[in-house]
Write a protein that holds these residues in place. Sequence first.
Motif, PDB file in Angstrom:
ATOM      1  N   PRO A  44      -8.640   4.581  -4.457  1.00 26.07           N
ATOM      2  CA  PRO A  44      -7.713   3.444  -4.541  1.00 26.07           C
ATOM      3  C   PRO A  44      -6.474   3.791  -5.345  1.00 26.07           C
ATOM      4  CG  PRO A  44      -9.618   3.108  -5.957  1.00 26.07           C
ATOM      5  CD  PRO A  44      -9.917   4.319  -5.143  1.00 26.07           C
ATOM      6  N   GLY A  45      -5.363   3.110  -5.020  1.00 27.41           N
ATOM      7  CA  GLY A  45      -4.140   3.235  -5.792  1.00 27.41           C
ATOM      8  C   GLY A  45      -3.964   2.021  -6.684  1.00 27.41           C
ATOM      9  N   PHE A  46      -3.289   2.185  -7.816  1.00 28.70           N
ATOM     10  CA  PHE A  46      -3.106   1.110  -8.793  1.00 28.70           C
ATOM     11  C   PHE A  46      -1.629   1.031  -9.181  1.00 28.70           C
ATOM     12  CE2 PHE A  46      -7.421   2.577  -9.115  1.00 28.70           C
ATOM     13  CZ  PHE A  46      -8.180   1.442  -9.366  1.00 28.70           C
ATOM     14  N   VAL A  47      -1.140  -0.193  -9.406  1.00 30.21           N
ATOM     15  CA  VAL A  47       0.235  -0.379  -9.869  1.00 30.21           C
ATOM     16  C   VAL A  47       0.286  -1.481 -10.919  1.00 30.21           C
ATOM     17  CG1 VAL A  47       1.375   0.385  -7.744  1.00 30.21           C
ATOM     18  CG2 VAL A  47       0.758  -2.036  -8.027  1.00 30.21           C
ATOM     19  N   ILE A  48       1.217  -1.314 -11.872  1.00 30.23           N
ATOM     20  CA  ILE A  48       1.572  -2.422 -12.755  1.00 30.23           C
ATOM     21  C   ILE A  48       2.483  -3.341 -11.961  1.00 30.23           C
ATOM     22  CG2 ILE A  48       2.778  -3.060 -14.877  1.00 30.23           C
ATOM     23  CD1 ILE A  48       2.012  -0.313 -15.994  1.00 30.23           C
ATOM     24  N   ASN A  49       2.181  -4.611 -11.966  1.00 31.10           N
ATOM     25  CA  ASN A  49       2.869  -5.578 -11.109  1.00 31.10           C
ATOM     26  C   ASN A  49       4.042  -6.228 -11.845  1.00 31.10           C
ATOM     27  OD1 ASN A  49       3.548  -7.394  -9.100  1.00 31.10           O
ATOM     28  ND2 ASN A  49       1.803  -8.749  -9.480  1.00 31.10           N
ATOM     29  N   LYS A  50       5.097  -5.449 -12.063  1.00 31.21           N
ATOM     30  CA  LYS A  50       6.295  -5.988 -12.708  1.00 31.21           C
ATOM     31  C   LYS A  50       7.009  -6.990 -11.804  1.00 31.21           C
ATOM     32  CE  LYS A  50       7.224  -3.934 -16.770  1.00 31.21           C
ATOM     33  NZ  LYS A  50       7.669  -4.666 -17.986  1.00 31.21           N
ATOM     34  N   ALA A  51       6.790  -6.874 -10.501  1.00 33.49           N
ATOM     35  CA  ALA A  51       7.454  -7.766  -9.542  1.00 33.49           C
ATOM     36  C   ALA A  51       6.816  -9.147  -9.505  1.00 33.49           C
ATOM     37  CB  ALA A  51       7.416  -7.138  -8.146  1.00 33.49           C
ATOM     38  N   GLU A  52       5.687  -9.312 -10.213  1.00 34.98           N
ATOM     39  CA  GLU A  52       4.935 -10.566 -10.203  1.00 34.98           C
ATOM     40  C   GLU A  52       4.601 -10.992  -8.767  1.00 34.98           C
ATOM     41  OE1 GLU A  52       6.701 -13.614 -12.579  1.00 34.98           O
ATOM     42  OE2 GLU A  52       6.471 -12.473 -14.440  1.00 34.98           O
TER      43      GLU A  52
ATOM     44  N   VAL B  70      -3.455   2.199 -15.974  1.00 32.82           N
ATOM     45  CA  VAL B  70      -3.092   2.546 -14.596  1.00 32.82           C
ATOM     46  C   VAL B  70      -2.985   4.057 -14.438  1.00 32.82           C
ATOM     47  CG1 VAL B  70      -1.224   2.428 -12.884  1.00 32.82           C
ATOM     48  CG2 VAL B  70      -2.025   0.348 -14.016  1.00 32.82           C
ATOM     49  N   ASP B  71      -2.374   4.724 -15.399  1.00 35.18           N
ATOM     50  CA  ASP B  71      -2.268   6.180 -15.322  1.00 35.18           C
ATOM     51  C   ASP B  71      -3.650   6.825 -15.242  1.00 35.18           C
ATOM     52  OD1 ASP B  71       0.469   6.007 -15.443  1.00 35.18           O
ATOM     53  OD2 ASP B  71       0.629   6.587 -17.564  1.00 35.18           O
ATOM     54  N   TYR B  72      -4.579   6.306 -16.021  1.00 30.95           N
ATOM     55  CA  TYR B  72      -5.936   6.853 -16.015  1.00 30.95           C
ATOM     56  C   TYR B  72      -6.608   6.608 -14.660  1.00 30.95           C
ATOM     57  CZ  TYR B  72     -10.758   7.802 -17.280  1.00 30.95           C
ATOM     58  OH  TYR B  72     -12.026   8.319 -17.318  1.00 30.95           O
ATOM     59  N   LEU B  73      -6.513   5.382 -14.165  1.00 33.33           N
ATOM     60  CA  LEU B  73      -7.164   5.028 -12.904  1.00 33.33           C
ATOM     61  C   LEU B  73      -6.597   5.828 -11.740  1.00 33.33           C
ATOM     62  CD1 LEU B  73      -7.341   1.160 -13.402  1.00 33.33           C
ATOM     63  CD2 LEU B  73      -9.309   2.699 -13.240  1.00 33.33           C
TER      64      LEU B  73
ATOM     65  N   ALA C 122       4.205   3.105  -4.504  1.00 36.50           N
ATOM     66  CA  ALA C 122       5.000   2.553  -5.609  1.00 36.50           C
ATOM     67  C   ALA C 122       5.003   3.434  -6.848  1.00 36.50           C
ATOM     68  CB  ALA C 122       4.480   1.164  -5.973  1.00 36.50           C
ATOM     69  N   GLY C 123       4.186   4.485  -6.860  1.00 37.85           N
ATOM     70  CA  GLY C 123       4.182   5.385  -8.001  1.00 37.85           C
ATOM     71  C   GLY C 123       3.695   4.754  -9.290  1.00 37.85           C
ATOM     72  N   GLY C 124       2.777   3.815  -9.187  1.00 37.23           N
ATOM     73  CA  GLY C 124       2.181   3.213 -10.380  1.00 37.23           C
ATOM     74  C   GLY C 124       2.926   2.018 -10.937  1.00 37.23           C
TER      75      GLY C 124
ATOM     76  N   VAL D 281       2.042  -8.553  -1.787  1.00 39.29           N
ATOM     77  CA  VAL D 281       1.554  -7.274  -1.263  1.00 39.29           C
ATOM     78  C   VAL D 281       0.736  -7.568  -0.010  1.00 39.29           C
ATOM     79  CG1 VAL D 281       0.020  -5.312  -1.674  1.00 39.29           C
ATOM     80  CG2 VAL D 281       1.560  -6.095  -3.482  1.00 39.29           C
ATOM     81  N   THR D 282       1.252  -7.154   1.134  1.00 41.18           N
ATOM     82  CA  THR D 282       0.575  -7.416   2.412  1.00 41.18           C
ATOM     83  C   THR D 282       0.172  -6.135   3.126  1.00 41.18           C
ATOM     84  OG1 THR D 282       2.694  -7.507   3.597  1.00 41.18           O
ATOM     85  CG2 THR D 282       1.804  -9.595   2.742  1.00 41.18           C
ATOM     86  N   ARG D 283       0.568  -4.983   2.575  1.00 42.35           N
ATOM     87  CA  ARG D 283       0.200  -3.680   3.140  1.00 42.35           C
ATOM     88  C   ARG D 283      -0.237  -2.768   2.000  1.00 42.35           C
ATOM     89  NH1 ARG D 283       5.516  -4.484   5.440  1.00 42.35           N
ATOM     90  NH2 ARG D 283       5.440  -5.009   7.671  1.00 42.35           N
ATOM     91  N   ALA D 284      -1.301  -2.008   2.226  1.00 43.17           N
ATOM     92  CA  ALA D 284      -1.801  -1.109   1.179  1.00 43.17           C
ATOM     93  C   ALA D 284      -0.752  -0.084   0.769  1.00 43.17           C
ATOM     94  CB  ALA D 284      -3.068  -0.398   1.666  1.00 43.17           C
ATOM     95  N   ARG D 285       0.059   0.349   1.719  1.00 36.45           N
ATOM     96  CA  ARG D 285       1.043   1.388   1.383  1.00 36.45           C
ATOM     97  C   ARG D 285       2.074   0.905   0.366  1.00 36.45           C
ATOM     98  NH1 ARG D 285       2.962   0.369   6.839  1.00 36.45           N
ATOM     99  NH2 ARG D 285       5.063  -0.534   6.836  1.00 36.45           N
TER     100      ARG D 285
END
Length: 556
Positions: free
Chosen positions: A479-487, A512-515, A403-405, A394-398
């Motif tokens: 802030p935005g949060f995502v589960i990192n399935k892509a590792e 993540v949904d809560y955050l 990513a929709g969580g 991840v090199t850009r905040a967008r």
Amino acid sequence: MTALLSAAPAAASPQPALQSAVFGGLLSDERELSAAALALGAASIGPLSAPETALAKAAAVDISPARLSQIRDLLHAGHDPLGEIFCALRSSEERRENGATYTPASIVQTMVDWAAGSARPPRRIVDPGVGSARFLVRAGAAFPKAELVGIDVDPLAALLARANLAAAGFAGRARILLGDYRRFADQVDGRTLYIGNPPYVRHHQIAPKWKDWLAAEASKLGLAASKLAGLHVYFFLATARSAKPKDFGAFITAAEWLDVNYGALVRSLVIGDLGGKSVTVIDPTAQPFPDAATTAAITTFEIGAKPASVYFKRVDDLDALGDLGKGRKINRDRLAAEGRWSHLTHITEKPPEGYVELGELCRVHRGTVTGANDVWIAGEHSNGLPDSVLFPTVTRAREVLEAGGLLHDSKRLRCVIDIPTDLDELEKAERDAVTKFLKIARRMGGDKGYVASHRKAWWSVGLRAAAPIISTYMARRPPGFVINKAEARHINVAHGLYPCEKLTEAAKKALVDYLQVNISQRSGRTYAGGLTKFEPREMERLIVPGPALLAAGISL
């Protein structure tokens, strides 16, 4: 550098008077502004410097008695029409280049009131970035026998300061110096009050000679200084260097120094030579600087004082400022051990039943600083490198925000080049490719700079392990949060959340949904320009559902 203040007195709404002065066409350009300052008696506080004299000669315009009368009426009502007109004539962007910012009059009065509560009045009052002299005018009224000294690098601001002080009747005990506060070293018998709004100028605009000055002067006090420090840090140091025991003061600045690495010098001064007494943080919602959405901090101090504790307080409304010097008492030993201080201003309420601080579930770690993204983010210059040193990152905040969580496709991410410290760990073909790349990296300056010079091996970025959850940390939104399935790995545009104990996929999704929907910008720190930043420890203090609720799949 100027530190201009808003026109309104603490008890009144500023808008009618400001619209009359600024938008009503009272003065139309800087020549007329200079002429008005001279007509109000600026030259009675002399001698004028050469640049101020040049402005006076250029101000060969007549100001009608009616307009002067309007300006005097505004001054007598407690406003600052000259300063407001100056700020209307020069855009906030122009003024920001020189560190000139607004401060509401209610804050100015609160700081002066704090000083007036001191046991012994000062013999002298010094404003290191005097601007239009709002602090000196109010302090002059509070201390009728004190000498008033204002310092500024802007000749027009200096003329305005002279005019305002003369109009207030303080010409006989006021001095305005056109120059740099860092060179100010005058001493007097008796106490000096240092009060004002030191200019906010980023390090990019500070000359190398002054960065050397900062390091040298800090070293004399046994302290280290970062060349990334903004100008307000220099003013704290200059005060600690030239003041004497029992001198005291109150400065309002951006609150960045509470947490950023370059602010370590100020933090050391507060618990050391400066003799910090209190820190009051003002949320940007209160608009401590109306033309910049910034978190502010008012720091009070007494040179040589070593109180057992320093008071910390946070307010989100200027009406809630109250008396400075009150709040949560934090022991000096704890302050010395803490690397960041802004979280100390938050009074943590007891979480609802079943809820905990995020830090009880996850440790939050900022992303790795590459030191040179153009070198270490893969591109055409790195063609031929083996996959073993290329890590989707991840090199850009967008990439998080869009990513929709759920971050599940590493192919959309750029790769960061992370080479082992020991090149012998690589197979021969891999090592040959890496050796070829390192020659290119050297030509691009990858071995230069602060970050590269402080790594064990300049070519080894040292990415953290993939975090199960990744968040943004600075934006004009929560802030935005995502589960990192892509590792994916993350660099310093993001934070990684590493669970203290294993979380199920369902629990991670619930968290993540809560955050995503329950965290507001108010929980972070807002900088000039409206950017809200969450430091790792601040994020760890967020209140979230506890393990049992997450296991039940709570989604609010």
